[in-house]
Motif scaffolding. Structure first.
Motif, short mmCIF file in Angstrom:
data_model
loop_
_atom_site.label_atom_id
_atom_site.label_comp_id
_atom_site.label_asym_id
_atom_site.label_seq_id
_atom_site.Cartn_x
_atom_site.Cartn_y
_atom_site.Cartn_z
N UNK A 2 3.36 -8.39 -7.87
CA UNK A 2 2.66 -7.82 -6.72
C UNK A 2 1.57 -6.85 -7.16
N UNK A 3 0.75 -6.48 -6.15
CA UNK A 3 -0.26 -5.46 -6.38
C UNK A 3 0.07 -4.23 -5.54
N UNK A 4 0.03 -3.09 -6.15
CA UNK A 4 0.26 -1.84 -5.41
C UNK A 4 -1.07 -1.12 -5.32
N UNK A 5 -1.47 -0.81 -4.06
CA UNK A 5 -2.74 -0.09 -3.90
C UNK A 5 -2.44 1.35 -3.50
N UNK A 6 -3.06 2.26 -4.23
CA UNK A 6 -2.85 3.68 -3.94
C UNK A 6 -4.15 4.22 -3.38
N UNK A 7 -4.16 4.63 -2.09
CA UNK A 7 -5.40 5.12 -1.51
C UNK A 7 -5.75 6.52 -2.04
N UNK A 8 -6.97 6.92 -1.71
CA UNK A 8 -7.48 8.22 -2.16
C UNK A 8 -6.53 9.33 -1.74
N UNK A 13 3.29 -5.60 -12.66
CA UNK A 13 2.64 -5.10 -11.45
C UNK A 13 1.17 -4.81 -11.76
N UNK A 14 0.37 -4.88 -10.70
CA UNK A 14 -0.98 -4.37 -10.82
C UNK A 14 -1.08 -3.15 -9.93
N UNK A 15 -1.36 -2.00 -10.49
CA UNK A 15 -1.44 -0.77 -9.71
C UNK A 15 -2.89 -0.34 -9.67
N UNK A 16 -3.46 -0.37 -8.43
CA UNK A 16 -4.88 -0.06 -8.29
C UNK A 16 -5.08 1.24 -7.53
N UNK A 17 -5.95 2.06 -8.01
CA UNK A 17 -6.30 3.28 -7.27
C UNK A 17 -7.54 3.00 -6.43
N UNK A 18 -7.51 3.50 -5.21
CA UNK A 18 -8.64 3.30 -4.32
C UNK A 18 -9.44 4.60 -4.31
N UNK A 19 -10.69 4.59 -4.72
CA UNK A 19 -11.50 5.81 -4.81
C UNK A 19 -10.84 6.91 -5.64
N UNK A 20 -10.39 6.55 -6.78
CA UNK A 20 -9.83 7.48 -7.76
C UNK A 20 -8.80 8.46 -7.20
N UNK A 21 -7.64 8.00 -6.73
CA UNK A 21 -6.60 8.94 -6.33
C UNK A 21 -6.15 9.79 -7.52
N UNK A 22 -5.74 11.02 -7.22
CA UNK A 22 -5.37 11.95 -8.28
C UNK A 22 -3.86 11.92 -8.48
N UNK A 23 -3.43 11.67 -9.69
CA UNK A 23 -2.01 11.73 -10.02
C UNK A 23 -1.79 13.01 -10.80
N UNK A 65 0.83 -1.20 0.00
CA UNK A 65 0.00 0.00 0.00
C UNK A 65 0.87 1.24 0.00
N UNK A 66 0.51 2.17 -0.86
CA UNK A 66 1.17 3.48 -0.79
C UNK A 66 0.42 4.32 0.23
N UNK A 67 0.85 5.54 0.44
CA UNK A 67 0.20 6.39 1.44
C UNK A 67 0.84 6.21 2.80
#
Lengths: 255, 408
Positions: B40-46, B60-70, B22-24
């Protein structure tokens, strides 16, 4: 003035011509709606009628009416009534009855069968054409002394604006096709009320084809509201200028 | 809730063969990507992340949680993928830098086969998704929008160069230079996308053989859709509408061969189809409605067949630039047809000539269009119908239908 208008309107109604005219328009419009279910195609067919028939009927009817009420006019002028008032009452009552006939004849089927924006534009352009050709008819009537001659002049006006003028425009466009003719064409079109009414219609019906031009001038003219404003504005001039001229002549005329 | 469940499901499935990072909470996305092992899976929270370029060099699988803004802060490229089997899902990617030298993109794939890019929102990006030399990529359900005053300030929405087996599905692209751009992309599908209000083409297609695009909507693009130098393209059930302008076409076909244009709708375009150098292509069951010119068929086209199409309310049905006709037309419905059907088989008894005199005239003198629909033009067209002198006499439909086809 309202009283004079009332008498003239009564007189016009008595001839029944207006009724026939209304009925004719009504029947052709209803017939077209019956034949075709596509409303935009119906508008197209009605446009062909409007551009030919409305000017013809307006100009011939007005000329005949003017000469038929010549004695009435003379009588009115023997009274203490202003010439302008007499002339304008004549104009207003003829224009009003023709407009009414046209709006009912074309508009009623539209209300009944339904239409789109192009139908409303058709009503507008036909109404403008009616007014323009009534003005032109008054001009041709006051310029001549003889009824037959006046009708001849009126028919010539109609023929010129419906057919000859466009042939002339096409010839010019062909002959000078090497030159940029955009503004010239628009200026030429302004010299013909029938063409202006037609432009109002093709702005509705063929706008995607009209946008096929490279020239920025045409793009502004057709794309924005400018084309519409221009055509309507010049049509109003076409109503006012012949009417003004006719009134000027009428005021000084030795009846 | 649905979305959360979906993420959980993905997690459960992913953990089977890889960990979850998890990032954040003080860990940046770049660090999370660095820590993750292949698979691995990387989860990026809101939240909002402005970390410059994120380079992914392993599966990698990079998933955004509740549409994080890049956020690219108007200078960076955001995701750069240089590995196979990378998935980017559920991000809001905004404000990339703009550079014509480097083609900065929201997500760029370089030699990255099997990339999956889905459910992302791109705003104010130069290139949205830029994929080169990568096979089997899937781009689905993304929304891309951008804007600029001039064309050169924009990149393409979805840009593919030298790829195979790509699937572009369910995306919405607005305000880019080209909505979807294909060059040297073969054996691929473009499906159910909406591409509108782009400054140049809704779809731009070159040297891309054996592709199919189906059920897309191309609307109000600067120059419509252009398909060029390609063979074996299938164009099915697309909608091409409201492409206005002198060089704007519903569909521009240039040097196309052995292709299919079937069941499409062309509505309100200046030119529905403009075709040159097109060979052996089938046009079947299309609807042409209220276009300026339904089809501009240049004399360099040969062996094409136009069958069972409906033409209605077009200013001109067909125009051409020569007398040579090497194409065939049959069983179309033309609303301008005025013939009769005495044997009542539903097919008109006299042929229909779709090229009118005035379409030839206005081709030579464009400003003559201003006297279109006048009584004079009506008479001229009639005279030409009786005695064809200018229009090609053998460009005709011998079996015009009396009634429109039911195209659904």
């Amino acid at each position: 003035m309202p009283r004079i208008i009332k008498y003239i309107l009564y007189d016009i109604l008595r001839t029944r011509f207006i009724l026939f005219y209304t009925l004719f328009l009504l029947l052709s419009a209803v017939g077209m709606y019956q034949l075709d279910s596509d409303t935009s195609k119906v508008v197209l067919s009605m446009m062909n009628i409007v551009l030919i028939v409305v000017p013809l009927v307006s100009i011939v009817f007005t000329t005949i009416h003017f000469y038929n009420s010549y004695e009435f006019i003379e009588l009115m002028l023997a009274q203490p009534v202003n010439r302008t008032v007499v002339f304008l009452s004549q104009y207003l009552s003829v224009a009003l009855s023709l407009l009414l006939a046209y709006t009912v004849g074309i508009g009623l089927p539209m209300v009944f069968y339904g239409t789109e924006a192009s139908g409303l534009t058709l009503i507008l352009s036909g109404a403008m054409l009616t007014l323009v050709f009534v003005s032109l008819a008054f001009l041709s009537a006051v310029l001549t002394r003889d009824k037959a001659k006046a009708i001849g002049v009126a028919l010539l006006f109609w023929f010129y604006f419906s057919l000859i003028f466009d042939a002339f425009v096409l010839w010019i466009l062909y002959s000078f096709s090497d030159y940029p003719l955009e503004k010239v064409t628009v200026a030429l079109i302004a010299l013909n009320p029938v063409d202006l009414a037609r432009i109002l219609m093709i702005l509705q019906l063929d706008v995607s084809a009209l946008m096929g031009y490279t020239g920025a001038f045409f793009k502004d003219f057709f794309g924005g509201g400018m084309g519409f404003a221009f055509a309507t504005g010049v049509l109003l001039l076409w109503v006012a200028v012949p009417l003004g001229l006719a009134m000027r002549v009428f005021k000084r005329k030795d009846l | 809730m649905m979305r959360w469940t979906a993420v959980m499901l993905m997690l459960g499935w992913q953990t089977a063969d890889g960990g979850v990072i998890r990032a954040g909470d003080g860990r940046s996305v770049v660090q999370a990507v660095e820590m993750a092992a292949a698979g691995d899976t990387v989860i990026v929270p809101q939240g909002t992340y402005a970390e410059g370029n994120i380079l992914i060099r392993k599966p990698l699988t990079v998933l955004g949680e509740n549409m994080p803004v890049m956020d690219g802060r108007m200078k960076d490229e955001i995701f750069t993928i240089a590995a196979e089997h990378v998935t980017i899902d559920g991000f809001r990617i905004i404000n990339t830098g703009r550079s014509s030298m480097e083609d900065l993109a929201g997500i760029k794939c370089l030699d990255a086969h099997h990339a999956v890019i889905r459910n992302n929102i791109f705003e104010n990006t130069f290139f949205g998704i830029h994929i080169s030399n990568s096979d089997h990529s899937t781009i689905s359900n993304n929304k891309l929008s951008s804007s600029a005053e001039f064309e050169y300030q924009l990149g393409n929405g979805i840009h593919l160069w030298k790829c195979k087996h790509a699937l572009i599905e369910g995306n919405e692209v607005t305000g880019h230079r080209d909505g979807i751009y294909f060059e040297f992309v073969t054996l691929s599908f473009i499906r159910k996308n909406i591409s509108q209000k782009n400054m140049r083409y809704g779809l731009h297609f070159m040297f891309s053989h054996d592709d199919a695009y189906e059920d897309n909507v191309f609307r109000n693009n600067g120059a419509g859709v252009s398909v060029m130098y390609t063979r074996h393209v299938k164009m099915h059930r697309n909608v091409f509408e409201d492409n206005w302008g002198s060089s704007s076409y519903g569909l521009l076909l240039k040097d196309i061969s052995d292709s299919e244009v079937i069941g499409n709708r062309f509505t309100g375009n200046t030119s529905g189809i403009y075709m040159e150098g097109t060979s052996r292509t089938v046009f079947d069951g299309n609807l042409f409605r209220q276009n300026g010119w339904a089809i501009k068929l240049m004399a360099s086209c040969d062996g094409n067949s136009f069958n069972r199409n409906n033409f209605s309310g077009n200013t001109f049905d067909i125009s051409t630039n020569g007398a040579l006709v090497l194409n065939s037309m049959s069983h179309n419905h033309w609303d301008k047809y005025e013939g009769y059907d005495l044997d009542r088989d539903g097919i008109g008894d006299i042929p229909f000539h779709p090229v009118s005199l005035f379409s030839v005239i206005s081709e030579h003198i464009p400003s003559a269009m201003l006297i279109w629909r006048s009584f004079l033009v009506f008479l001229l067209d009639r005279a030409e119908k009786v005695m064809p002198a200018v229009t090609p006499a053998n460009l005709k439909d011998d079996n015009p239908m009396m009634h429109a086809h039911d195209l659904g």
